[in-house]
Design a protein around this motif. Structure first.
Motif, mmCIF file in Angstrom:
data_model
loop_
_atom_site.group_PDB
_atom_site.id
_atom_site.type_symbol
_atom_site.label_atom_id
_atom_site.label_comp_id
_atom_site.label_asym_id
_atom_site.label_seq_id
_atom_site.Cartn_x
_atom_site.Cartn_y
_atom_site.Cartn_z
ATOM 1 N N GLN A 179 0.899 -1.288 -0.140
ATOM 2 C CA GLN A 179 0.149 0.023 -0.185
ATOM 3 C C GLN A 179 0.701 1.310 -0.133
ATOM 4 O O GLN A 179 0.415 2.215 -0.767
ATOM 5 N N THR A 180 1.816 1.283 0.738
ATOM 6 C CA THR A 180 2.671 2.230 1.121
ATOM 7 C C THR A 180 3.568 2.504 -0.590
ATOM 8 O O THR A 180 3.714 3.717 -0.934
ATOM 9 N N LEU A 199 2.512 1.878 -3.479
ATOM 10 C CA LEU A 199 1.356 2.275 -4.251
ATOM 11 C C LEU A 199 1.423 3.892 -3.988
ATOM 12 O O LEU A 199 1.218 4.643 -5.065
ATOM 13 N N HIS A 200 1.206 4.139 -2.600
ATOM 14 C CA HIS A 200 1.085 5.643 -2.402
ATOM 15 C C HIS A 200 2.502 6.473 -3.175
ATOM 16 O O HIS A 200 2.438 7.769 -3.679
ATOM 17 N N LEU A 204 -4.905 -5.440 -4.415
ATOM 18 C CA LEU A 204 -3.598 -4.471 -3.908
ATOM 19 C C LEU A 204 -2.376 -5.240 -4.660
ATOM 20 O O LEU A 204 -1.518 -4.619 -5.161
ATOM 21 N N ASP A 262 -10.108 -0.646 1.975
ATOM 22 C CA ASP A 262 -9.133 -0.544 0.724
ATOM 23 C C ASP A 262 -9.404 0.445 0.008
ATOM 24 O O ASP A 262 -8.785 1.623 -0.403
ATOM 25 N N TRP A 294 -6.364 3.352 -0.025
ATOM 26 C CA TRP A 294 -5.485 3.474 -1.553
ATOM 27 C C TRP A 294 -6.195 3.162 -2.606
ATOM 28 O O TRP A 294 -5.884 3.351 -3.853
ATOM 29 N N ALA A 344 -5.813 5.434 -6.085
ATOM 30 C CA ALA A 344 -4.835 5.033 -6.787
ATOM 31 C C ALA A 344 -4.881 3.928 -7.779
ATOM 32 O O ALA A 344 -4.336 3.683 -8.930
ATOM 33 N N SER A 345 -6.484 3.150 -7.613
ATOM 34 C CA SER A 345 -6.683 2.079 -8.278
ATOM 35 C C SER A 345 -7.329 2.600 -9.505
ATOM 36 O O SER A 345 -7.552 1.578 -10.627
ATOM 37 N N SER A 392 -10.089 11.823 1.905
ATOM 38 C CA SER A 392 -10.028 11.099 0.556
ATOM 39 C C SER A 392 -10.998 11.263 -0.579
ATOM 40 O O SER A 392 -10.811 11.164 -1.725
#
Length: 715
Positions: A346-347, A349-350, A383, A419, A423, A426-427, A459
């Motif tokens: 997850q990190t 992806l950020h 993810l 989820d 994140w 970003a999906s 968000s």
């Protein structure tokens, strides 16, 4: 005009009342507003202004509270304010979303006029001690539950005698005060021992199976010092509140748990959890305070990584730039890799998303390689799929990543709320990566709904941007503008910087509003350069290219499209290619058009959907080798018979075809539709047969010298 006439001193009230009664034929109006007219203002003509109807009062309250409130809390606020619009607006003002959550933040009236409180306290002070204790008990119970107040009163040995409270308290179907200020004044005037006593009575009277979170909150308020058992209960309540009341309520429970934590390691973990919840709720002041406190404490690898993620997000939110946040995120991801591989993904992806915002290809490549080297092989979790797919897309190209991107897109549509909040923004990469704009719209609409329902305000603006892009691809201009407006409203409410104007800027360009678009482009270029947001610079130049192609000013469109190549991100840098192909082809820069077309084909060829195939067909006529567009090619380029693209693309294609045909035949480009290729449009959108560009649709008529400022209402 005399406002708040009930606060006039006696001498002033007598003089004004005397004058008012003697105004007859004079052209003078003397208007008083008062909650209850005093004796000197009686017998004057009156107009009673009643409160709003209950349904309207709930709507107004909802418009000024930017976090979900429990139904019982909303009902009590509406009941006690009696639908007074000013009270409904002012009561939540100055209170953060965290303090509003659960209703107990309403007990603190530090921002309310002290003079009014003093008047209520003077009346309460004259009441017998048991009735004053009953007032305090009712003030400490924010839901206004008469049965609960009755049980707690019995434990304290207090009579349930609201009729002896001088009209300050009413106990019926609900427990309500004469005015919300009575409640806050009574609570604030009580000493700490009295408050703890009534909260303990309320906790003991609360059914732990029916209302565990309310009981935990009262136990916390009754605690005189650290209490690990109560802190653990509050932590469990935070998890339940996340699903019921949103992230603001979770942050409120966790921050109270921090204050009661006796165990040092657990206190650290709760501080980090509270900061993460506050970040999702948009409470940045709380995040900064908690992160600063965590830095002074010993941390293990996981906690150090969590603190690093928070510092990275604060750096970006505070204007430090996306490139500055990437190293902090990479360091945190490496700390997570061993003990918390999912958190590491997850990190990463950020970090990938931040590098994308910076539009720095070297940084994007470094993040992608780092992710593939550090992370273990992933599985079928959304993810796992999205991280592996976007990393491979950068390191190995879109064709190599295509199968994984398709799998990720299918899995993302069913991912849970946690989820989505964590994140989900970003999906969008999965759908954009495979040119599935219809899927992008479905995914973005679902995520906006889930995030809005959860109250995750931090968000929501980013998810609204994704939805706005999808709506623009679909040609739904009105809804796209509404998403931009909502994002601005939320950012103002949470004291964040306004969202980037990518949606409104692109919309104004599509509508042909030159002055507005040019101003937005200039402002965005300036702000993005200062903040290191390369994607913003590319988005601005994309909008400028759209605008000037629509105005048949192809050299200007080409200049902006070429300048967009100075910064690279995987999305805007590709989306601008059709504009560059058209501008260069019509401006006679055949080498530039050919190179751009080759890049477009390279990025769309691995994908077999209608949209990528339509893009290829649409832009073939503008290539140097094309001299005309046949009707069959036009149908293919308008989304393969219109199945999967919005009306703006179908219309734009019609006019691109006709305009390029005019260019190659020597006539003036962009001013007449040489082709009679037909697009299907509602009759209300069509101009008169004699209008320039009458054979084209409204967005296409921009190329024929006709501006359409606003799309019609959807049907």
């Amino acid at each position: 005009m005399v406002d708040d006439g009930q606060w006039l001193d006696q001498a002033s009230a007598q003089v004004l009342g005397f004058v008012a009664r003697r105004l007859l034929a004079e052209s003078i109006l003397l208007l008083f507003s008062a909650r209850t007219p005093g004796p000197d203002l009686r017998d004057l003509p009156e107009l009673e202004v009643t409160g709003l109807p209950e349904a309207d009062a709930h709507l107004l309250l909802g418009s000024v509270t930017h976090a979900p409130l429990d139904r019982s809390i909303r009902q009590r606020i509406v009941a006690e304010t009696q639908g007074n619009p000013l009270a409904l607006i002012e009561l939540p003002r100055g209170l953060s979303a965290t303090r509003m959550a659960g209703g107990l933040g309403l007990l603190d009236a530090g921002a309310l006029p002290g003079q009014i409180e003093e008047s209520f306290l003077a009346r309460a002070a004259e009441l017998p001690a048991p009735i004053r204790l009953l007032l305090l008990l009712a003030a400490a119970e924010p839901a206004g539950d008469p049965a609960l107040v009755g049980r707690a009163a019995a434990r304290l040995g207090v009579p349930l005698a609201a009729d002896r409270a001088d009209g300050l308290l009413t106990i019926g179907d609900r427990v309500t005060f004469r005015h919300p200020l009575v409640r806050s004044a009574v609570y604030r005037a009580a000493d700490a021992e009295q408050r703890r006593a009534v909260h303990l009575a309320l906790a003991e009277a609360t059914d732990p199976s029916a209302a565990p979170d309310r009981r935990a909150w009262h136990l916390a308020a009754a605690a005189s010092g650290p209490d690990e058992e109560v802190a653990a209960e509050l932590e469990r309540s935070a998890g339940r509140a996340q699903a019921r009341g949103g992230v603001a309520a979770a942050a409120a429970f966790l921050q109270r748990a921090v204050a009661l934590s006796a165990d040092a390691p657990r206190r650290t973990g709760r501080m980090l959890a509270a900061a993460e919840a506050a970040l999702r709720a948009g409470e940045f002041a709380d995040v900064r305070r908690l992160v600063a406190a965590v830095r002074a404490r010993p941390l293990d690898a996981v906690d150090e990584g969590r603190a690093g993620v928070l510092r990275a997000q604060l750096t970006y939110a505070s204007g430090g730039g996306p490139a500055a946040a990437v190293p902090l995120l990479l360091s945190a991801a490496e700390r997570f890799a061993g003990p918390q591989p999912r958190l590491a993904r997850q990190t990463f992806l950020h970090a990938w998303a931040m590098a994308n915002v910076a539009a720095d290809p070297d940084l994007l490549l470094a993040v992608s390689r780092n992710a593939l080297e550090v992370l273990p092989p992933g599985g079928d979790d959304p993810l796992d799929l999205i991280v592996d797919a976007v990393a491979r897309m950068v390191t190995d190209g879109r064709a190599a990543a295509a199968p994984m991107l398709h799998r990720a897109a299918g899995a993302i549509l069913d991912m849970p709320l946690a989820d989505v909040v964590g994140w989900g923004r970003a999906s969008t990469a999965a759908f954009v990566g495979v040119w599935d704009m219809e899927g992008l719209g479905t995914m973005a609409a679902r995520q906006v709904r889930l995030v809005r329902e959860a109250g995750a305000l931090q968000s929501l603006p980013e998810n609204l941007i994704a939805l706005g892009h999808a709506l623009l691809w679909a040609g739904d201009f009105e809804e796209a503008e509404a998403t931009y407006d909502e994002g601005r409203t939320i950012s103002e409410a949470t004291r964040r910087a306004a969202p980037p104007p990518y949606i409104i800027m692109r919309l104004r360009a599509l509508q042909g509003r030159e002055a507005e678009t040019a101003g937005l482009v200039a402002d965005t270029l300036r702000a993005s350069a200062a903040a290191g947001v390369g994607a913003g610079m590319t988005a601005a130049r994309w909008s400028a290219a759209i605008l000037y192609n629509g105005l048949a000013r192809y050299p200007e469109a080409m200049r902006y499209a070429v300048e967009a190549g100075e910064k690279h991100d995987p999305w805007h840098s590709i989306w601008i290619l059709p504009e560059l192909i058209e501008a260069a082809g019509r401006a006679g820069e055949l080498g530039v058009a050919r190179a751009a077309l080759e890049r477009l084909v390279e990025t769309t060829a691995p994908f077999d959907g209608d949209f990528p195939r339509g893009l290829q067909a649409r832009n073939q006529p503008c290539s140097p080798r094309a001299t005309r567009l046949t009707a069959s090619t036009a149908r293919r380029s308008t989304g393969w018979d219109g199945r999967s693209c919005g009306p703006n693309w179908r219309a734009l294609t019609c006019c691109t075809a006709s305009g390029y045909a005019a260019t190659t035949s020597g006539s003036r480009p962009g001013r007449s539709c040489a082709s009679r290729t037909t697009c299907s449009w509602p009759s209300a959108w069509r101009p008169s047969p004699s209008a320039p560009g009458a054979s084209c649709s409204p967005p296409a008529r921009r190329y024929a010298g006709v501006r359409i400022d606003r799309p019609p209402a959807r049907t």
